[in-house]
Design a protein around this motif. Structure first.
Motif, PDB file in Angstrom:
ATOM      1  N   GLY A 106      24.615  18.624 -19.389  1.00  0.00           N
ATOM      2  CA  GLY A 106      25.120  17.333 -19.828  1.00  0.00           C
ATOM      3  C   GLY A 106      26.575  17.136 -19.446  1.00  0.00           C
ATOM      4  O   GLY A 106      26.974  16.055 -18.991  1.00  0.00           O
ATOM      5  N   THR A 107      27.363  18.195 -19.598  1.00  0.00           N
ATOM      6  CA  THR A 107      28.777  18.112 -19.213  1.00  0.00           C
ATOM      7  C   THR A 107      28.922  17.857 -17.724  1.00  0.00           C
ATOM      8  O   THR A 107      29.699  16.989 -17.289  1.00  0.00           O
ATOM      9  N   LEU A 108      28.175  18.616 -16.927  1.00  0.00           N
ATOM     10  CA  LEU A 108      28.233  18.426 -15.472  1.00  0.00           C
ATOM     11  C   LEU A 108      27.786  17.024 -15.084  1.00  0.00           C
ATOM     12  O   LEU A 108      28.383  16.388 -14.198  1.00  0.00           O
ATOM     13  N   PHE A 109      26.733  16.533 -15.748  1.00  0.00           N
ATOM     14  CA  PHE A 109      26.227  15.200 -15.428  1.00  0.00           C
ATOM     15  C   PHE A 109      27.304  14.142 -15.639  1.00  0.00           C
ATOM     16  O   PHE A 109      27.548  13.298 -14.774  1.00  0.00           O
ATOM     17  N   PHE A 110      27.975  14.188 -16.778  1.00  0.00           N
ATOM     18  CA  PHE A 110      28.967  13.162 -17.072  1.00  0.00           C
ATOM     19  C   PHE A 110      30.255  13.349 -16.272  1.00  0.00           C
ATOM     20  O   PHE A 110      30.968  12.383 -15.995  1.00  0.00           O
ATOM     21  N   VAL A 111      30.556  14.586 -15.875  1.00  0.00           N
ATOM     22  CA  VAL A 111      31.688  14.805 -14.973  1.00  0.00           C
ATOM     23  C   VAL A 111      31.415  14.148 -13.625  1.00  0.00           C
ATOM     24  O   VAL A 111      32.257  13.419 -13.071  1.00  0.00           O
ATOM     25  N   PHE A 112      30.214  14.396 -13.086  1.00  0.00           N
ATOM     26  CA  PHE A 112      29.864  13.794 -11.805  1.00  0.00           C
ATOM     27  C   PHE A 112      29.711  12.279 -11.920  1.00  0.00           C
ATOM     28  O   PHE A 112      30.034  11.538 -10.983  1.00  0.00           O
ATOM     29  N   LEU A 113      29.230  11.813 -13.076  1.00  0.00           N
ATOM     30  CA  LEU A 113      29.140  10.380 -13.299  1.00  0.00           C
ATOM     31  C   LEU A 113      30.533   9.753 -13.304  1.00  0.00           C
ATOM     32  O   LEU A 113      30.720   8.630 -12.817  1.00  0.00           O
ATOM     33  N   SER A 114      31.498  10.490 -13.834  1.00  0.00           N
ATOM     34  CA  SER A 114      32.883  10.005 -13.820  1.00  0.00           C
ATOM     35  C   SER A 114      33.391   9.857 -12.390  1.00  0.00           C
ATOM     36  O   SER A 114      34.086   8.892 -12.069  1.00  0.00           O
ATOM     37  N   PHE A 115      33.023  10.822 -11.524  1.00  0.00           N
ATOM     38  CA  PHE A 115      33.417  10.711 -10.122  1.00  0.00           C
ATOM     39  C   PHE A 115      32.789   9.471  -9.475  1.00  0.00           C
ATOM     40  O   PHE A 115      33.448   8.744  -8.722  1.00  0.00           O
ATOM     41  N   ALA A 116      31.516   9.252  -9.779  1.00  0.00           N
ATOM     42  CA  ALA A 116      30.835   8.075  -9.230  1.00  0.00           C
ATOM     43  C   ALA A 116      31.475   6.785  -9.739  1.00  0.00           C
ATOM     44  O   ALA A 116      31.648   5.818  -8.989  1.00  0.00           O
ATOM     45  N   SER A 117      31.824   6.783 -11.021  1.00  0.00           N
ATOM     46  CA  SER A 117      32.466   5.598 -11.596  1.00  0.00           C
ATOM     47  C   SER A 117      33.829   5.362 -10.966  1.00  0.00           C
ATOM     48  O   SER A 117      34.234   4.214 -10.744  1.00  0.00           O
ATOM     49  N   LEU A 118      34.534   6.457 -10.679  1.00  0.00           N
ATOM     50  CA  LEU A 118      35.869   6.332 -10.098  1.00  0.00           C
ATOM     51  C   LEU A 118      35.820   5.653  -8.737  1.00  0.00           C
ATOM     52  O   LEU A 118      36.674   4.823  -8.418  1.00  0.00           O
ATOM     53  N   THR A 119      34.815   5.992  -7.930  1.00  0.00           N
ATOM     54  CA  THR A 119      34.705   5.343  -6.618  1.00  0.00           C
ATOM     55  C   THR A 119      34.439   3.856  -6.767  1.00  0.00           C
ATOM     56  O   THR A 119      34.940   3.044  -5.976  1.00  0.00           O
ATOM     57  N   THR A 120      33.665   3.483  -7.784  1.00  0.00           N
ATOM     58  CA  THR A 120      33.418   2.073  -8.043  1.00  0.00           C
ATOM     59  C   THR A 120      34.691   1.378  -8.512  1.00  0.00           C
ATOM     60  O   THR A 120      35.005   0.255  -8.088  1.00  0.00           O
ATOM     61  N   VAL A 121      35.430   2.051  -9.392  1.00  0.00           N
ATOM     62  CA  VAL A 121      36.684   1.484  -9.889  1.00  0.00           C
ATOM     63  C   VAL A 121      37.664   1.268  -8.752  1.00  0.00           C
ATOM     64  O   VAL A 121      38.371   0.248  -8.697  1.00  0.00           O
ATOM     65  N   ILE A 122      37.709   2.214  -7.801  1.00  0.00           N
ATOM     66  CA  ILE A 122      38.602   2.068  -6.654  1.00  0.00           C
ATOM     67  C   ILE A 122      38.268   0.802  -5.880  1.00  0.00           C
ATOM     68  O   ILE A 122      39.157   0.039  -5.472  1.00  0.00           O
ATOM     69  N   ALA A 123      36.975   0.555  -5.686  1.00  0.00           N
ATOM     70  CA  ALA A 123      36.559  -0.642  -4.949  1.00  0.00           C
ATOM     71  C   ALA A 123      36.964  -1.911  -5.691  1.00  0.00           C
ATOM     72  O   ALA A 123      37.525  -2.847  -5.113  1.00  0.00           O
ATOM     73  N   VAL A 124      36.669  -1.952  -6.998  1.00  0.00           N
ATOM     74  CA  VAL A 124      37.009  -3.130  -7.789  1.00  0.00           C
ATOM     75  C   VAL A 124      38.523  -3.276  -7.922  1.00  0.00           C
ATOM     76  O   VAL A 124      39.079  -4.369  -7.809  1.00  0.00           O
ATOM     77  N   PHE A 125      39.178  -2.154  -8.144  1.00  0.00           N
ATOM     78  CA  PHE A 125      40.620  -2.143  -8.344  1.00  0.00           C
ATOM     79  C   PHE A 125      41.354  -2.624  -7.096  1.00  0.00           C
ATOM     80  O   PHE A 125      42.350  -3.353  -7.177  1.00  0.00           O
ATOM     81  N   GLU A 126      40.861  -2.220  -5.922  1.00  0.00           N
ATOM     82  CA  GLU A 126      41.572  -2.522  -4.685  1.00  0.00           C
ATOM     83  C   GLU A 126      41.633  -4.013  -4.390  1.00  0.00           C
ATOM     84  O   GLU A 126      42.656  -4.515  -3.935  1.00  0.00           O
ATOM     85  N   HIS A 127      40.526  -4.730  -4.640  1.00  0.00           N
ATOM     86  CA  HIS A 127      40.632  -6.154  -4.292  1.00  0.00           C
ATOM     87  C   HIS A 127      41.487  -6.913  -5.307  1.00  0.00           C
ATOM     88  O   HIS A 127      42.063  -7.943  -4.983  1.00  0.00           O
ATOM     89  N   LEU A 128      41.630  -6.384  -6.539  1.00  0.00           N
ATOM     90  CA  LEU A 128      42.580  -6.974  -7.474  1.00  0.00           C
ATOM     91  C   LEU A 128      44.010  -6.696  -7.031  1.00  0.00           C
ATOM     92  O   LEU A 128      44.879  -7.585  -7.083  1.00  0.00           O
TER      93      LEU A 128
END
Length: 253
Positions: A106-128
């Motif tokens: 479970g810990t590994l899953f949410f750590v990797f999910l955080s990495f996936a979320s971060l890449t999405t945030v970078i995309a959204v963050f960049e156009h702002l």
């Protein structure tokens, strides 16, 4: 595996088709600027059409691999595979609690999910950030610092929706704040934004078809077919509008 990969066309309905098309909008981040900002940084040496095909292929591949993990796990532990946005934060933790070494996985899953979320945030963050830099002449550092604060505050309702604010059921019984945010993005911003993009690229009142074709076909790689002009101009906007209207009808009726 049969449930996941073997199609049952007797159960194919407009609702299922709509859900699949909506997921395509969501997974490709169409209509909210993410693909636009990525495309703006591509080299002119590569044609946009070929790069778009790569995005679609690898997006579908990653979704297929995720399904190979999630669906067998849900069936093995008797949990609802169609739990919606709560699947990750409610259903899957229960799966991990039932597994040997579940705390580790479970810990590994949410750590990797955080990495996936971060890449999405970078995309959204960049156009702002790009918007504030281009339109308001902010420096990247200023735009990033202010954006971090704004994004942190804007993310709090989603976080609190699974805790102190879990009793807020704005969209009806059994819903939470994440469902509301999913409705705002999935049912409104994605289809409306996509419709605006299509009309902008095909209408003489926007960018125009010729300018779109020139930009899309610059560089090496597959070219965008000229024969799709009629489909892009008249058919695709109608399809997107139908998705938007039917989505509202199914949600509220």
């Amino acid at each position: 595996m049969a449930f996941y990969l073997k199609p049952d066309f007797s159960k194919l309905s407009w609702e299922a088709v709509y859900a699949a098309m909506s997921q395509a909008f969501f997974s490709l981040s169409l209509g909210i600027g993410s693909m636009t900002i990525f495309g703006s940084y591509l080299s002119k040496k590569r044609a946009l059409t070929g790069e778009s095909v790569y995005v679609i292929f690898f997006g579908a591949l990653s979704a297929l691999m995720a399904g190979l993990v999630i669906f067998p796990a849900c069936f093995a532990f008797g949990v609802d595979a169609g739990a919606g946005p709560g699947l990750i934060f409610v259903t899957l933790p229960n799966v991990f609690n039932s597994m040997m070494g579940g705390r580790l996985w479970g810990t590994l899953f949410f750590v990797f999910l955080s990495f996936a979320s971060l890449t999405t945030v970078i995309a959204v963050f960049e156009h702002l950030i790009a918007f504030t830099m281009d339109e308001w002449k902010w420096s990247r550092k200023k735009a990033s610092y202010i954006g971090i604060v704004v994004m942190f505050i804007a993310s709090l309702p989603c976080v609190l929706g699974f805790g102190p604010w879990s009793g807020l059921e704005i969209l009806g019984e059994g819903t939470n704040i994440l469902d509301l945010e999913d409705f705002i993005v999935g049912f409104n911003l994605l289809p409306i934004g996509s419709l605006i993009f299509v009309l902008f690229c095909t209408s003489k009142y926007g960018w125009g078809w010729n300018n779109f074709m020139k930009e899309a076909n610059t560089g090496i790689g597959p070219k965008f077919p000229e024969g799709l002009r009629g489909y892009m101009t008249y058919v695709l906007p109608v399809i997107i509008a139908i998705i938007f209207v039917v989505g509202y009808y199914q949600f509220f009726c």
